[in-house]
Design a protein around this motif. Structure first.
Motif, mmCIF file in Angstrom:
data_model
loop_
_atom_site.group_PDB
_atom_site.id
_atom_site.type_symbol
_atom_site.label_atom_id
_atom_site.label_comp_id
_atom_site.label_asym_id
_atom_site.label_seq_id
_atom_site.Cartn_x
_atom_site.Cartn_y
_atom_site.Cartn_z
ATOM 1 N N ILE A 50 0.832 -1.204 0.000
ATOM 2 C CA ILE A 50 0.000 0.000 0.000
ATOM 3 C C ILE A 50 0.864 1.252 0.000
ATOM 4 N N LEU A 51 1.874 1.266 0.845
ATOM 5 C CA LEU A 51 2.776 2.414 0.938
ATOM 6 C C LEU A 51 3.480 2.667 -0.392
ATOM 7 N N LEU A 52 3.948 1.607 -1.032
ATOM 8 C CA LEU A 52 4.612 1.738 -2.333
ATOM 9 C C LEU A 52 3.656 2.277 -3.397
ATOM 10 N N ASN A 53 2.428 1.755 -3.423
ATOM 11 C CA ASN A 53 1.450 2.202 -4.413
ATOM 12 C C ASN A 53 1.087 3.677 -4.223
ATOM 13 N N CYS A 54 0.905 4.081 -2.960
ATOM 14 C CA CYS A 54 0.576 5.479 -2.683
ATOM 15 C C CYS A 54 1.711 6.414 -3.082
ATOM 16 N N ALA A 55 2.940 6.034 -2.738
ATOM 17 C CA ALA A 55 4.088 6.863 -3.102
ATOM 18 C C ALA A 55 4.225 6.963 -4.618
ATOM 19 N N ILE A 219 5.356 -7.207 15.786
ATOM 20 C CA ILE A 219 5.400 -6.006 14.948
ATOM 21 C C ILE A 219 6.806 -5.435 14.915
ATOM 22 N N PHE A 220 7.480 -5.430 16.073
ATOM 23 C CA PHE A 220 8.853 -4.915 16.138
ATOM 24 C C PHE A 220 9.777 -5.703 15.212
ATOM 25 N N THR A 221 9.533 -6.996 15.102
ATOM 26 C CA THR A 221 10.421 -7.861 14.325
ATOM 27 C C THR A 221 10.456 -7.463 12.855
ATOM 28 N N PHE A 222 9.334 -6.973 12.324
ATOM 29 C CA PHE A 222 9.315 -6.524 10.925
ATOM 30 C C PHE A 222 9.881 -5.106 10.871
ATOM 31 N N GLU A 223 11.204 -5.025 10.897
ATOM 32 C CA GLU A 223 11.893 -3.750 11.078
ATOM 33 C C GLU A 223 12.048 -2.935 9.792
ATOM 34 N N GLY A 224 11.684 -3.481 8.641
ATOM 35 C CA GLY A 224 12.043 -2.843 7.387
ATOM 36 C C GLY A 224 11.003 -1.939 6.770
ATOM 37 N N VAL A 225 9.867 -1.668 7.456
ATOM 38 C CA VAL A 225 8.806 -0.889 6.825
ATOM 39 C C VAL A 225 9.264 0.527 6.490
ATOM 40 N N GLY A 226 10.146 1.096 7.298
ATOM 41 C CA GLY A 226 10.614 2.448 7.040
ATOM 42 C C GLY A 226 11.637 2.539 5.924
ATOM 43 N N MET A 227 12.095 1.389 5.418
ATOM 44 C CA MET A 227 13.165 1.383 4.416
ATOM 45 C C MET A 227 12.694 0.995 3.016
ATOM 46 N N VAL A 228 11.435 0.525 2.867
ATOM 47 C CA VAL A 228 11.020 -0.031 1.578
ATOM 48 C C VAL A 228 11.040 1.014 0.464
ATOM 49 N N LEU A 229 10.624 2.254 0.765
ATOM 50 C CA LEU A 229 10.622 3.288 -0.274
ATOM 51 C C LEU A 229 12.040 3.629 -0.709
ATOM 52 N N SER A 230 12.957 3.700 0.241
ATOM 53 C CA SER A 230 14.358 3.994 -0.104
ATOM 54 C C SER A 230 14.964 2.864 -0.922
ATOM 55 N N LEU A 231 14.678 1.622 -0.556
ATOM 56 C CA LEU A 231 15.213 0.474 -1.295
ATOM 57 C C LEU A 231 14.676 0.465 -2.729
ATOM 58 N N ARG A 232 13.398 0.754 -2.885
ATOM 59 C CA ARG A 232 12.811 0.788 -4.228
ATOM 60 C C ARG A 232 13.433 1.897 -5.062
ATOM 61 N N ASN A 233 13.673 3.038 -4.451
ATOM 62 C CA ASN A 233 14.230 4.173 -5.185
ATOM 63 C C ASN A 233 15.660 3.921 -5.639
ATOM 64 N N GLN A 234 16.399 3.087 -4.900
ATOM 65 C CA GLN A 234 17.796 2.828 -5.229
ATOM 66 C C GLN A 234 17.957 1.839 -6.383
ATOM 67 N N MET A 235 16.870 1.162 -6.764
ATOM 68 C CA MET A 235 16.958 0.165 -7.832
ATOM 69 C C MET A 235 17.035 0.830 -9.203
ATOM 70 N N LYS A 236 17.796 0.207 -10.094
ATOM 71 C CA LYS A 236 17.903 0.709 -11.462
ATOM 72 C C LYS A 236 16.576 0.565 -12.189
ATOM 73 N N HIS A 237 15.843 -0.519 -11.887
ATOM 74 C CA HIS A 237 14.516 -0.745 -12.461
ATOM 75 C C HIS A 237 13.531 -0.914 -11.306
ATOM 76 N N PRO A 238 12.969 0.193 -10.790
ATOM 77 C CA PRO A 238 12.098 0.135 -9.615
ATOM 78 C C PRO A 238 10.880 -0.764 -9.778
ATOM 79 N N GLN A 239 10.450 -0.967 -11.028
ATOM 80 C CA GLN A 239 9.262 -1.804 -11.243
ATOM 81 C C GLN A 239 9.516 -3.259 -10.852
ATOM 82 N N GLN A 240 10.770 -3.651 -10.698
ATOM 83 C CA GLN A 240 11.106 -5.018 -10.283
ATOM 84 C C GLN A 240 11.077 -5.195 -8.763
ATOM 85 N N PHE A 241 10.802 -4.110 -8.036
ATOM 86 C CA PHE A 241 10.869 -4.206 -6.574
ATOM 87 C C PHE A 241 9.759 -5.084 -5.995
ATOM 88 N N SER A 242 8.631 -5.173 -6.683
ATOM 89 C CA SER A 242 7.542 -6.018 -6.181
ATOM 90 C C SER A 242 8.003 -7.464 -6.029
#
Length: 428
Positions: A50-55, A219-242
């Motif tokens: 959801i966060l990725l789609n909204c962004a 909930i604490f264990t899933f620590e990566g929610v704050g990083m998904v947008l940055s990780l997607r942005n760093q990809m050469k082909h962001p559409q492959q992030f899914s």
């Protein structure tokens, strides 16, 4: 590039929270725990999507190449029907930034406690460590050094570590952390799958009070929610992030369920705040604690990078050019000291993990993304099913946040002997 992003995604989610999952299973029950963890994992991944789609939709509307979590909240509020929310849209960004800071610094504080717990246990037991790996027996130890001494001993090294601002150097540390973590996990699994006691004596369902602690830890264990947008942005082909997200998080959820369930079955009622504290007192498994602690040490810098990127630009914008470097390093030092002070004041690793998960992680992972989707896509005629789904997820996250926070705070204020509060002091 896909493999590199996948490794970063795995590293963002595999931290100290993973090692607390056996205790979380104890707090939920042998049957309820795995199914609840699976459900929370699926919901968390869905909220990441959801966060990725909204962004993505907001970046298209505004013709921007990238928007981060806070900007997505602010831009969506700018277009919502409510006049008051449009006028105060900037507070959406401030709220998300504040929660990210609290969450990431909370991770760092937990890392502090994890490293010192394991370091104290290794030092205190060095004189009785053997070459034969036998299961631990319950025995109260009298620590020769206060655990706060170990925290202060680690502090200067962490300060020097966070002075490193070059992302390529941090990437090298990330690879090193991933290697040590992987080797440690292999040895942990190798031990817990051997001679598992009869699980029929373990409760299938725990009380609702301890289940609230389970929710916070999960909930604490899933620590990566704050990083998904940055990780997607760093990809050469962001559409492959899914593909990266679904494959990576599937591996993470399977790993979580297996370690949590097998660890609880192995150690039962003696399960500690971190599974490393249950490992036999022999040189092989002492090395596991050392390697995982080294991995967490370097991961500290990666988690610290997020709040530093939010706070430091605001501070140095107020400083003159000649004082920029001093201001930068001063803020970094102060933030590391803050995580150290937090660890000293609240030395209960299990309860801090649950509290941080309930307070901030649930807001970022479960409450805000569905609300963001409602605000972003509402002008485009959302279906009633989607609206109902988003409202239900946010309400579930809010209930978990409120009741989980209450239970964790209640447990923290209970009078308890310090030697018992420190896990390393009661298991030898």
């Amino acid at each position: 590039m896909i493999m590199q992003t996948l490794i970063h995604l795995l590293k963002c989610n595999i931290g100290t929270g993973l090692l607390g999952l056996p205790l979380a299973m104890k707090n939920a029950g042998l049957l309820v725990g795995p199914f609840s963890l699976l459900a929370i994992g699926i919901l968390t991944v869905h909220c990441m999507v959801i966060l990725l789609n909204c962004a993505h939709r907001l970046s298209q509307r505004l013709q921007k190449t990238f928007v981060n979590y806070g900007e997505a909240m602010m831009y969506s509020l700018e277009t919502c029907p409510n006049t008051w929310l449009r006028t105060h849209s900037v507070w959406g960004r401030y709220t998300v930034s504040f929660l990210l800071i609290i969450t990431q610094l909370g991770f760092c504080s937990v890392y502090f406690m994890f490293m010192t717990d394991n370091l104290q246990q290794m030092v205190e037991e060095a004189y009785v460590t053997s070459n034969t790996c036998q299961p631990r027996k319950i025995l109260v130890l009298t620590p020769t050094l206060d655990i706060r001494f170990y925290m202060l001993a680690i502090l200067p090294f962490l300060i020097l570590l966070v002075f490193i601002q070059n992302l390529r150097v941090l990437s090298f540390f990330s690879t090193l952390a991933s290697t040590t973590t992987l080797w440690s996990m292999a040895l942990i699994f190798e031990y817990i799958v051997q001679e598992i006691p009869d699980p029929r004596n373990l409760p299938l369902m725990a009380s609702w009070k301890t289940f609230l602690l389970f929710f916070g830890t999960a909930i604490f264990t899933f620590e990566g929610v704050g990083m998904v947008l940055s990780l997607r942005n760093q990809m050469k082909h962001p559409q492959q992030f899914s593909f990266v997200l679904y494959s990576g998080m599937s591996l993470v959820i399977i790993l979580y369920i297996c370690l949590g369930t097998l660890g609880y079955m192995k150690f039962g009622s003696n399960t500690q705040a971190s599974i490393t504290l249950n490992l036999p007192n022999c040189w092989l498994y002492q090395s596991v604690k050392l390697m995982y602690s080294i991995g967490i040490f370097f991961t500290y810098a990666l988690q610290f990078h997020v709040p530093a990127e939010i706070i430091i630009p605001v501070v140095i914008s107020q400083a003159s050019e000649s004082w920029v470097l001093f201001a930068d390093l001063s803020v970094r030092t102060a933030l590391v000291c803050l995580t150290c002070v937090s660890a000293i004041l609240i030395p209960r690793l299990d309860l801090v993990i649950s509290l941080m998960g309930s307070v901030s992680s649930s807001a970022l992972a479960l409450i805000i993304p569905p609300l963001l989707e409602l605000i972003t896509f509402y002008p485009e005629d959302m279906s009633c099913v989607t609206i109902a789904k988003d409202v239900m997820i946010s309400i579930l996250g809010l209930l978990g946040c409120v009741f989980g926070t209450y239970q964790a705070l209640y447990e923290l204020i209970q009078p308890i002997n310090y030697s018992i509060a420190n896990s390393t002091a009661v298991y030898a």
